[in-house]
Design a protein around this motif. Structure first.
Motif, PDB file in Angstrom:
ATOM      1  N   ILE A  58      -1.276  -3.426   0.021  1.00  0.00           N
ATOM      2  CA  ILE A  58      -0.966  -2.458   1.070  1.00  0.00           C
ATOM      3  C   ILE A  58       0.400  -2.778   1.678  1.00  0.00           C
ATOM      4  N   LEU A  59       1.245  -1.761   1.750  1.00  0.00           N
ATOM      5  CA  LEU A  59       2.555  -1.894   2.385  1.00  0.00           C
ATOM      6  C   LEU A  59       2.463  -1.334   3.798  1.00  0.00           C
ATOM      7  N   LEU A  60       2.967  -2.067   4.741  1.00  0.00           N
ATOM      8  CA  LEU A  60       2.999  -1.647   6.141  1.00  0.00           C
ATOM      9  C   LEU A  60       4.452  -1.542   6.573  1.00  0.00           C
ATOM     10  N   GLN A  61       4.781  -0.424   7.192  1.00  0.00           N
ATOM     11  CA  GLN A  61       6.129  -0.215   7.745  1.00  0.00           C
ATOM     12  C   GLN A  61       5.981  -0.076   9.255  1.00  0.00           C
ATOM     13  N   ILE A 112       6.330   2.609  19.247  1.00  0.00           N
ATOM     14  CA  ILE A 112       6.127   1.808  18.043  1.00  0.00           C
ATOM     15  C   ILE A 112       5.506   2.702  16.967  1.00  0.00           C
ATOM     16  N   ARG A 113       6.112   2.695  15.795  1.00  0.00           N
ATOM     17  CA  ARG A 113       5.606   3.495  14.678  1.00  0.00           C
ATOM     18  C   ARG A 113       5.110   2.554  13.589  1.00  0.00           C
ATOM     19  N   ALA A 114       3.898   2.804  13.109  1.00  0.00           N
ATOM     20  CA  ALA A 114       3.320   1.999  12.034  1.00  0.00           C
ATOM     21  C   ALA A 114       2.734   2.925  10.979  1.00  0.00           C
ATOM     22  N   LYS A 115       3.065   2.662   9.723  1.00  0.00           N
ATOM     23  CA  LYS A 115       2.555   3.457   8.604  1.00  0.00           C
ATOM     24  C   LYS A 115       2.038   2.522   7.521  1.00  0.00           C
ATOM     25  N   LEU A 116       0.902   2.898   6.944  1.00  0.00           N
ATOM     26  CA  LEU A 116       0.328   2.151   5.825  1.00  0.00           C
ATOM     27  C   LEU A 116       0.486   2.955   4.537  1.00  0.00           C
ATOM     28  N   PHE A 117       0.775   2.248   3.454  1.00  0.00           N
ATOM     29  CA  PHE A 117       0.892   2.869   2.142  1.00  0.00           C
ATOM     30  C   PHE A 117       0.192   1.994   1.109  1.00  0.00           C
ATOM     31  N   GLU A 118      -0.501   2.611   0.161  1.00  0.00           N
ATOM     32  CA  GLU A 118      -1.020   1.869  -0.981  1.00  0.00           C
ATOM     33  C   GLU A 118       0.137   1.672  -1.955  1.00  0.00           C
TER      34      GLU A 118
END
Length: 100
Positions: free
Chosen positions: A2-5, A80-86
């Motif tokens: 999982i990538l977190l930005q 604060i911005r947080a996004k998850l990506f597979e």
């Protein structure tokens, strides 16, 4: 994987000064459950900072998001911005992603 930005407005020190100021924070992040790596990001022109994280699993990433947003909010950080990506591992391997 999982990538977190995460990114947010940041008026503080950047560059070498940021590196010195946040060394202990980096050391504590290094030990977070499920964290594989973090790339610290900064943009002096737009006054933004944050990071790109690779986690072994979604649960660890979500736990980190909650903790980190609470910590940043305690420092007075807003928006604060947080996004998850597979991560698509086969394509990422082809394009030389540093996943392992």
């Amino acid at each position: 994987m999982i990538l977190l930005q995460i990114d947010f407005p940041f008026e503080g020190a950047m560059g070498e000064e940021m590196s010195k100021s946040f060394k202990e924070l980096a050391e504590s992040i290094r030990d977070e459950e499920g964290l594989i790596w973090k790339i610290w990001t900064q943009n002096e022109e737009t006054k933004e900072a944050g990071g790109i994280y690779l986690f072994s699993d979604t649960q660890s990433a979500k736990k980190y998001i909650n903790m980190h947003i609470e910590r940043l909010s305690g420092f007075g950080v807003k928006d604060i911005r947080a996004k998850l990506f597979e991560v698509n591992e086969p394509l990422s391997k082809i394009s030389k992603a540093p996943l392992w």
